[in-house]
Design an enzyme around this catalytic site. Structure first.
Site, PDB file in Angstrom:
ATOM      1  N   TRP A 138       0.869  -1.182   0.000  1.00 28.25           N
ATOM      2  CA  TRP A 138       0.000   0.000   0.000  1.00 28.25           C
ATOM      3  C   TRP A 138       0.900   1.225   0.000  1.00 28.25           C
ATOM      4  CZ3 TRP A 138      -2.081   2.659   4.848  1.00 28.25           C
ATOM      5  CH2 TRP A 138      -3.078   3.591   4.521  1.00 28.25           C
ATOM      6  N   ASP A 220      -0.115  -5.020   9.844  1.00 26.68           N
ATOM      7  CA  ASP A 220      -1.188  -4.134   9.415  1.00 26.68           C
ATOM      8  C   ASP A 220      -2.391  -5.022   9.114  1.00 26.68           C
ATOM      9  OD1 ASP A 220      -2.881  -2.251   8.386  1.00 26.68           O
ATOM     10  OD2 ASP A 220      -1.526  -1.533   6.811  1.00 26.68           O
ATOM     11  N   LYS A 256     -13.093  -1.275   6.598  1.00 24.47           N
ATOM     12  CA  LYS A 256     -13.631  -2.247   5.641  1.00 24.47           C
ATOM     13  C   LYS A 256     -14.629  -3.194   6.303  1.00 24.47           C
ATOM     14  CE  LYS A 256     -10.590  -0.863   2.452  1.00 24.47           C
ATOM     15  NZ  LYS A 256      -9.729   0.042   3.177  1.00 24.47           N
TER      16      LYS A 256
END
Length: 410
Positions: A138, A220, A256
């Site tokens: 990312w 993460d 999410k």
């Protein structure tokens, strides 16, 4: 002459620029596969039914007010968030050596974790500690650690472009060659952008080297539950590292899996050697938070905490999360089947082998450019697509567009 005349114009953030370009496009068949958010089969945002229900409970609870939360956040949110990551029966929690810090989304958790590591890990204020991020990763990962003051952010091998899978041998070799006490940023599940995760056996090999080489694991975790539909399965890697005695950080995002994108709900779970270490770490985290956002917002944290601590709401949330995960899995299988039926050159098995919101298609920048310009299918330059942008109505068009692109553009 302005005092700011020498300030250069910054490049736009790629994913938001892509969405802006999509909005400007008037083509009737346009498709947005760039944005990192869930969409229904009608291509609409989805507020989880359990979230709607909890919002009403909060609105009707007149005992609540708008007083400041503790600096480290809503206690029941922090505790329940860490419990979701580590497991109900985690020995680390029972031994009182786990702490949570409510943060502004997963990005905030990464940033305060990075800030703490720069100040207190591997010596005091050591900006030279190597930080390893996967290649690719990312795009914000590099910037978060650089902006926290680290001067040596390095890639580790992760994606095998030729075989469209995990470059395990290269990954393990980079672990072996890393200096002791280096920090490795690891994706807990549903790797962004590749969607390719190590298997449990591969995670064990990774952990063995990291333990032996004294490397720090910073996970993460942005997609727990959303990746496979199974909260336990998606937390396997984090829990395994904890079971092996690692001290670690885990940045959690609830954007999410709760659909709370604009509420900025995150948590940094800290697993320390013992309760004394945990207490001292949290005391320093309080100092860091105080000068960054001083005090976190309550609404999103209350939604998550209420859901996770109420059995019937928790069960409903798990069902909602599985609904999202199952739709993504269905789109993966249908896209692969359509491309294979069209006889599209190359292998497309990786579409269903990958997991989570994103798929790393293997399309090159020229092919991406053609898809955007000629077919009005918007995706990241890396070839990453958001599977949630696919619907039963646009899937044939997208597959045919990919087929045409791969056939015509090398």
């Amino acid at each position: 002459m302005s005092l700011f005349a020498e300030v250069p114009q910054a490049a736009p953030v790629a994913v938001f620029k892509l969405t802006a370009d999509f909005r400007e496009d008037k083509h009737p068949s346009k498709v947005n596969l760039g944005v990192g958010a869930y969409r229904t089969d009608e291509c609409q945002p989805w507020v989880l039914p359990v979230v709607r229900k909890v919002e009403q409970l909060i609105a009707n609870n007149h005992s609540l007010n708008h007083e400041y939360l503790p600096i480290l956040g809503l206690p029941e949110f922090r505790a329940s968030a860490s419990k979701i990551a580590l497991g109900e029966d985690s020995p680390a929690i029972k031994e009182n050596r786990v702490g949570g810090v409510q943060s502004l989304g997963g990005t905030g958790a990464l940033r305060i974790g990075a800030e703490f590591l720069r100040r207190w890990y591997n010596g005091k204020n050591n900006t030279a500690t190597p930080i390893y991020v996967s290649a690719p990763t990312w795009e914000n990962h590099n910037a978060v650690f650089s902006d926290a003051g680290f001067t040596d952010v390095r890639p580790y091998r992760y994606w095998d472009a030729e075989n469209r899978g995990l470059a395990l041998a290269g990954f393990l070799e980079d672990l072996e060659n890393a200096p002791e006490y280096s920090v490795f940023l690891l994706h807990a599940c549903a790797h962004n952008p590749t969607g390719t995760d190590p298997t449990p056996d591969e995670w064990k090999q990774i952990a063995e080297i990291m333990e032996r080489k004294k490397l720090f694991a910073f996970f993460d975790s942005a997609y727990q539950g959303f990746a496979s539909g199974d909260l336990q399965k998606d937390a396997w890697a984090v829990r395994y590292f904890v079971s092996k005695g690692f001290e670690l950080f885990c940045a959690q995002s609830f954007s999410k899996n709760f659909g709370l994108y604009n509420e900025r709900v995150g948590n940094l779970t800290i697993v320390a050697k013992d309760s004394d270490n945990a207490s001292r770490i949290l005391s320093q985290m309080e100092k860091i938070v105080r000068t960054i956002w001083s005090n976190p917002p309550s609404q999103g944290a209350r939604i998550v905490a209420t859901t996770l601590t109420t059995p019937e709401l928790f069960a409903e949330w798990k069902d909602n999360v599985k609904t999202m995960a199952d739709r993504v899995l269905l789109m993966r299988s249908q896209l692969k089947a359509k491309l294979q039926a069209l006889g599209t050159p190359g292998t497309w098995e990786h579409i269903t082998q990958q997991i989570g919101m994103f798929s790393f298609t293997g399309l090159n920048p020229n092919q991406v450019g053609y898809l955007i310009k000629e077919k009005h299918v918007y995706l990241m330059a890396s070839g990453r697509i958001n599977m949630c942008g696919l619907t039963t109505k646009n899937l044939d068009y997208v597959a045919e567009s990919i087929h045409e692109t791969v056939t015509k553009i090398q």
